[in-house]
Design a protein around this motif. Structure first.
Motif, PDB file in Angstrom:
ATOM      1  N   ASN A 166       1.056  -1.193  -0.052  1.00 21.79           N
ATOM      2  CA  ASN A 166      -0.060  -0.094   0.011  1.00 21.79           C
ATOM      3  C   ASN A 166       0.444   1.598   0.302  1.00 21.79           C
ATOM      4  N   GLN A 167       1.861   0.705   0.500  1.00 24.00           N
ATOM      5  CA  GLN A 167       2.891   2.769   0.199  1.00 24.00           C
ATOM      6  C   GLN A 167       3.469   2.241  -0.928  1.00 24.00           C
ATOM      7  N   ASP A 168       3.441   1.689  -1.698  1.00 25.98           N
ATOM      8  CA  ASP A 168       3.977   1.890  -3.125  1.00 25.98           C
ATOM      9  C   ASP A 168       3.110   2.923  -3.950  1.00 25.98           C
ATOM     10  N   MET A 169       3.651   4.601  -4.260  1.00 25.81           N
ATOM     11  CA  MET A 169       2.616   4.686  -5.149  1.00 25.81           C
ATOM     12  C   MET A 169       2.674   5.004  -6.451  1.00 25.81           C
ATOM     13  N   ILE A 170       1.995   5.023  -7.009  1.00 31.93           N
ATOM     14  CA  ILE A 170       3.179   5.340  -8.411  1.00 31.93           C
ATOM     15  C   ILE A 170       1.934   6.376  -9.395  1.00 31.93           C
ATOM     16  N   CYS A 171       0.712   6.683  -9.113  1.00 34.96           N
ATOM     17  CA  CYS A 171       0.235   7.973  -9.867  1.00 34.96           C
ATOM     18  C   CYS A 171      -0.923   7.734  -9.354  1.00 34.96           C
ATOM     19  N   HIS A 172      -1.479   8.908  -9.776  1.00 35.30           N
ATOM     20  CA  HIS A 172      -3.300   8.443  -9.697  1.00 35.30           C
ATOM     21  C   HIS A 172      -4.349   8.714 -10.904  1.00 35.30           C
ATOM     22  N   THR A 173      -5.133   7.971 -11.101  1.00 32.37           N
ATOM     23  CA  THR A 173      -5.879   7.916 -12.848  1.00 32.37           C
ATOM     24  C   THR A 173      -5.949   9.924 -12.051  1.00 32.37           C
ATOM     25  N   VAL A 174      -6.989   9.858 -13.587  1.00 35.18           N
ATOM     26  CA  VAL A 174      -7.662  11.395 -13.789  1.00 35.18           C
ATOM     27  C   VAL A 174      -8.835  11.708 -12.868  1.00 35.18           C
ATOM     28  N   ASN A 175      -9.791  10.673 -12.378  1.00 33.74           N
ATOM     29  CA  ASN A 175     -10.392  10.964 -11.652  1.00 33.74           C
ATOM     30  C   ASN A 175      -9.955  11.191 -10.002  1.00 33.74           C
ATOM     31  N   GLY A 176      -8.366  10.311  -9.957  1.00 30.82           N
ATOM     32  CA  GLY A 176      -7.974  10.472  -8.324  1.00 30.82           C
ATOM     33  C   GLY A 176      -7.997   9.392  -7.469  1.00 30.82           C
ATOM     34  N   LYS A 177      -7.856   7.746  -9.010  1.00 32.93           N
ATOM     35  CA  LYS A 177      -7.842   6.764  -8.196  1.00 32.93           C
ATOM     36  C   LYS A 177      -6.181   6.455  -7.327  1.00 32.93           C
ATOM     37  N   PRO A 178      -6.047   6.403  -6.785  1.00 29.75           N
ATOM     38  CA  PRO A 178      -4.239   5.661  -6.481  1.00 29.75           C
ATOM     39  C   PRO A 178      -4.190   4.677  -7.892  1.00 29.75           C
ATOM     40  N   ILE A 179      -3.020   4.275  -8.179  1.00 30.03           N
ATOM     41  CA  ILE A 179      -2.559   3.269  -8.806  1.00 30.03           C
ATOM     42  C   ILE A 179      -1.223   3.103  -8.125  1.00 30.03           C
ATOM     43  N   GLU A 237      -7.719   7.104 -18.964  1.00 29.15           N
ATOM     44  CA  GLU A 237      -7.917   6.110 -17.795  1.00 29.15           C
ATOM     45  C   GLU A 237      -7.024   6.846 -16.888  1.00 29.15           C
ATOM     46  N   ILE A 238      -5.951   6.409 -17.160  1.00 26.79           N
ATOM     47  CA  ILE A 238      -4.284   7.471 -15.929  1.00 26.79           C
ATOM     48  C   ILE A 238      -4.354   9.270 -16.346  1.00 26.79           C
ATOM     49  N   MET A 239      -4.330   9.415 -17.510  1.00 29.88           N
ATOM     50  CA  MET A 239      -3.650  10.780 -18.657  1.00 29.88           C
ATOM     51  C   MET A 239      -5.407  11.575 -18.168  1.00 29.88           C
ATOM     52  N   GLY A 240      -6.384  10.771 -18.475  1.00 25.81           N
ATOM     53  CA  GLY A 240      -7.691  12.291 -19.836  1.00 25.81           C
ATOM     54  C   GLY A 240      -7.660  11.845 -20.738  1.00 25.81           C
ATOM     55  N   ALA A 241      -8.685  12.268 -21.283  1.00 25.42           N
ATOM     56  CA  ALA A 241      -8.603  12.050 -23.101  1.00 25.42           C
ATOM     57  C   ALA A 241      -7.763  13.482 -23.388  1.00 25.42           C
ATOM     58  N   ALA A 257       5.706   4.657 -17.487  1.00 25.53           N
ATOM     59  CA  ALA A 257       5.538   5.720 -18.778  1.00 25.53           C
ATOM     60  C   ALA A 257       4.783   6.875 -18.095  1.00 25.53           C
ATOM     61  N   ILE A 258       3.582   7.122 -18.115  1.00 22.15           N
ATOM     62  CA  ILE A 258       3.277   8.694 -17.912  1.00 22.15           C
ATOM     63  C   ILE A 258       3.708   9.059 -16.859  1.00 22.15           C
TER      64      ILE A 258
END
Length: 331
Positions: free
Chosen positions: A97-110, A197-201, A148-149
């Motif tokens: 749970n501690q390894d955050m990569i990024c968030h989607t455009v809707n704020g969901k953690p990846i 989903e990750i970057m937004g259209a 990548a993003i």
């Protein structure tokens, strides 16, 4: 066999998250570990064979820790915590749970959700070229896209290049109307979906127009040298050895390459060798190339997908054993 019991304090504000709707997670833990769980206000009592009770307690405490960190607990979390309990590694789920990569455009953690995914992400950070091999649903492509993003947003690379071989998945689609781009877009749709989903259209379209993000079939890579780029080759099991060699020799300075594939889902013509198979044999001893092997334990889609993948693996293993036995009898 000694029967024992233990009490666990689950604060009321976390009970719904840890227990699941209508206590569905409790029932799953009871069935899997062969224990009885009795809920009394903010306390739960776990009764059963001592070893099973210890595992159940550890699972509950780790789920509680996830809840305290603001993590919505899913059935996948519970399934994975249970599977880790049989290897005495259930506490590892908290470190993921501690390894955050990024968030989607809707704020969901990846973030990686399994130990296999964590090892895969760590290799991407450390190695120049990484092979991500595993069945459907293990997050191979999605995590590669997220990395990548993230690298692109942090100015670690100047552009993102996403590619996959344009090969029909066991079907003959015949003539497709439209120009060349509209003909190949259906093959690249999974990559577009992850980007949106990750970057937004809107962000994707702006960067695509500037040439900073490129989604293209593998054939378009020939003759290019790709410097300062984050390159993802998806569905690599459908490359030929010549295509794979061509792709790997495109890599330039400052680039990072992720190659994903599922060795059990090849759509190549019968008798055609897979470029992914050959590359894994040829490159396995090169230091700056990482190979991450994911398994059915790393499937993070619906739990039924994990069962399907496991059932197919077992079926194929039985078929291989039967084939070897048949050959040995002939000889």
């Amino acid at each position: 066999m000694s029967i024992t019991e233990t009490m666990i304090d689950i604060p009321a504000e976390h009970a719904r998250n840890v227990f699941g709707q209508y206590d569905v997670y409790i029932k799953k833990i009871e069935r899997t570990l062969n224990v009885t769980v009795i809920v009394r206000d903010s306390m739960i009592k776990v009764v059963g064979e001592s070893g099973h009770v210890a595992k159940a307690k550890s699972v509950f405490l780790n789920l509680l820790e996830l809840s305290k960190r603001g993590e919505p607990i899913s059935e996948q979390n519970v399934d994975y915590a249970l599977s880790l309990s049989f290897d005495d590694k259930e506490s590892s789920i908290v470190t993921l749970n501690q390894d955050m990569i990024c968030h989607t455009v809707n704020g969901k953690p990846i973030k990686p959700k399994t130990l296999g995914q964590k090892a895969y992400v760590d290799q991407i950070r450390k190695k120049m070229i990484v092979f991500g091999i595993g069945p459907a649903g293990t997050g191979k492509t999605y995590l590669a896209m997220a990395m990548a993003i993230t690298a692109f947003k942090n100015n670690e690379v100047n552009r993102i290049i996403l590619t996959r071989p344009a090969i029909e998945a066991g079907e003959k689609l015949g003539f497709l109307p439209g120009d060349l781009q509209s003909k190949i877009d259906p093959y690249l749709r999974p990559l577009y979906d992850a980007l949106y989903e990750i970057m937004g259209a809107d962000a994707y379209l702006r960067n695509m127009e500037k040439g900073l993000i490129e989604v293209a079939p593998l054939a378009y890579m020939r003759g290019r040298t790709l410097d300062n780029s984050f390159i993802v080759l998806d569905e690599a099991q459908n490359t030929t050895p010549a295509q794979m060699k061509m792709f790997l020799t495109r890599v330039g300075f400052g680039s990072k390459v992720i190659i994903t594939g599922d060795l059990s889902q090849k759509d190549l013509p019968a008798g055609q060798s897979s470029g992914l198979d050959v590359a894994l044999k040829v490159l396995k001893n090169i230091d700056d190339i990482g190979i991450s092997m994911l398994s059915s334990k790393d499937v993070v889609r619906h739990p039924l997908v994990q069962k399907i993948v496991k059932a197919y693996d077992e079926y194929e293993q039985r078929a291989q054993r039967a084939s070897r036995l048949k050959k040995s009898k002939r000889s």
